[in-house]
Design an enzyme around this catalytic site. Structure first.
Site, PDB file in Angstrom:
ATOM      1  N   VAL A  97      22.244  32.550  54.789  1.00 40.58           N
ATOM      2  CA  VAL A  97      22.859  31.266  54.440  1.00 40.58           C
ATOM      3  C   VAL A  97      23.602  31.363  53.111  1.00 40.58           C
ATOM      4  CG1 VAL A  97      20.805  30.320  53.261  1.00 40.58           C
ATOM      5  CG2 VAL A  97      22.475  28.772  54.290  1.00 40.58           C
ATOM      6  N   GLY A 336      18.915  29.509  62.126  1.00 45.85           N
ATOM      7  CA  GLY A 336      18.614  28.355  61.284  1.00 45.85           C
ATOM      8  C   GLY A 336      19.198  28.540  59.897  1.00 45.85           C
ATOM      9  N   GLU A 337      18.542  27.958  58.912  1.00 48.20           N
ATOM     10  CA  GLU A 337      18.930  28.018  57.494  1.00 48.20           C
ATOM     11  C   GLU A 337      20.174  27.192  57.173  1.00 48.20           C
ATOM     12  OE1 GLU A 337      19.477  32.041  56.162  1.00 48.20           O
ATOM     13  OE2 GLU A 337      17.497  32.713  56.829  1.00 48.20           O
ATOM     14  N   GLY A 338      20.990  26.859  58.183  1.00 40.56           N
ATOM     15  CA  GLY A 338      22.287  26.239  57.951  1.00 40.56           C
ATOM     16  C   GLY A 338      23.435  27.182  58.269  1.00 40.56           C
TER      17      GLY A 338
END
Length: 369
Positions: A97, A336-338
């Site tokens: 990210v 995930g994480e953005g």
């Protein structure tokens, strides 16, 4: 705070959307030639109540982190300590990210809303801003940590409610507060991020609770679990839904019964942004499950949502279909994480930039058909 935020959320502005559609018809391109980008820019004009809408910049990623009591059910092979360790990695600038945020010029805020194990000592951050200043030195935007721990991880949703209603509310209001802080600091778009070992299990339960699909349709392999673990995970989700019978018309109750602290906080982030008419670019299944809760609180909040990408987790597709959102990119991501939201960010910016910068047929002296 929650009630006043919900009260501030309004439908998209129809006159602004009409104006954006008419502007597209005068730009030097065939009508409809930008496809989804035209629809997106029209919707963002409706959100902002003006045409053209503001450019969605600067971008701010908010990563909410929490742990989960359901980890005890063996739904993932990863140790729970990884959640706290990854926060250290975020703050050091060493996660995926961070790399994508540097590329996009986005800030990164990490919020400990429910991590169960001690966080590692703070470490110096890598450059998280545009490369170089006037003197040729690296420009640095340090990832920021916000301490907002409601409780050290949820309870085991397979045994009891994951949270009390008060705890779920505290997490939702943490997300609202973070949205307000980031917007007050100048953010023009918020991107959802998450970290929590085991958090795809409550996400699946939330998706199933809000959409009504069977647990098997909402549950994916998360970090890539083997077949026995996957079957156990589906069974845990199905049993939790049967035990708690969450009512989708009571989103706070659903979050308390089977949600996670990061899911609840992300729902608050969405509500806080929608109340300020700022778009939210969704990442993967954790964000989508939170968006279902946010829209259950305030149906008009869907107008602020942009689906960044189609997660490989099946629950994300189920949730987006329920919300009526189409993802901008489909790259098979499930980190995930953005990360997926950051990769989709240039698409959103480009959609709006067209309305700001492309000449009309009249101004350019180009003949129409």
């Amino acid at each position: 705070m929650l009630h006043t935020t919900i009260a501030a959320i309004r439908p998209l502005d129809e006159p602004a959307m009409v104006a954006a559609g008419e502007l597209h018809g005068r730009l030097t391109k065939p009508a409809g030639s930008l496809g989804v980008l035209e629809e997106l820019s029209v919707r963002l004009a409706g959100l902002a109540r003006t045409c053209p809408p503001p450019l969605p910049e600067p971008a701010a990623v908010a990563i909410f982190a929490g742990d989960h009591g359901v980890h005890a059910q063996g739904v993932t092979p990863w140790p729970q300590e990884v959640t706290a360790q990854m926060i250290g990695n975020f703050l050091a600038g060493g996660a995926v990210v961070n790399a994508f945020a540097r590329q996009a010029g986005a800030s990164v805020t990490v919020v400990d809303v429910g991590v169960a194990t001690p966080l590692p000592p703070a470490v110096p951050a890598q450059a998280d801003g545009p490369p170089g200043d006037a003197d040729g030195h690296p420009a640095t935007r340090t990832p920021r940590l916000v301490a907002a721990n409601v409780r050290p991880g949820t309870r085991d949703l397979a045994v009891t409610a994951a949270l009390t209603r008060d705890e779920a509310l505290a997490a939702v209001e943490t997300g609202i507060r973070i949205a307000r802080e980031l917007i007050d600091a100048g953010a023009g778009i918020l991107l959802t991020g998450d970290m929590g070992i085991g958090n795809t299990t409550p996400a699946a339960a939330l998706v199933a609770a809000f959409t009504g699909v069977d647990a098997a349709e909402a549950t994916g392999r998360g970090t890539g679990v083997d077949d026995p673990t996957y079957a156990r995970k589906i069974g845990v989700v199905r049993a939790a839904l049967a035990r708690h019978a969450p009512d989708p018309t009571d989103p706070l109750g659903v979050l308390a019964a089977v949600g996670g602290l990061e899911h609840a906080a992300l729902a608050g982030l969405i509500l806080g942004a929608a109340a300020r008419r700022v778009p939210v670019l969704l990442d993967g299944v954790i964000a989508v499950s939170a968006a279902l809760a946010a829209v259950a609180f305030a149906p008009d909040a869907v107008g602020a949502l942009v689906a960044g990408h189609r997660s490989a987790e099946p629950g994300a597709t189920v949730g987006l279909r329920h919300l009526g959102l189409d993802p901008l990119v489909d790259l098979g991501l499930r980190l995930g994480e953005g990360t997926g939201a950051l990769l989709a960010l240039p698409v959103v910016t480009g959609a709006v930039r067209v309305l700001h910068e492309v000449a009309t047929f009249d101004s350019a002296g180009v003949a129409e058909k």
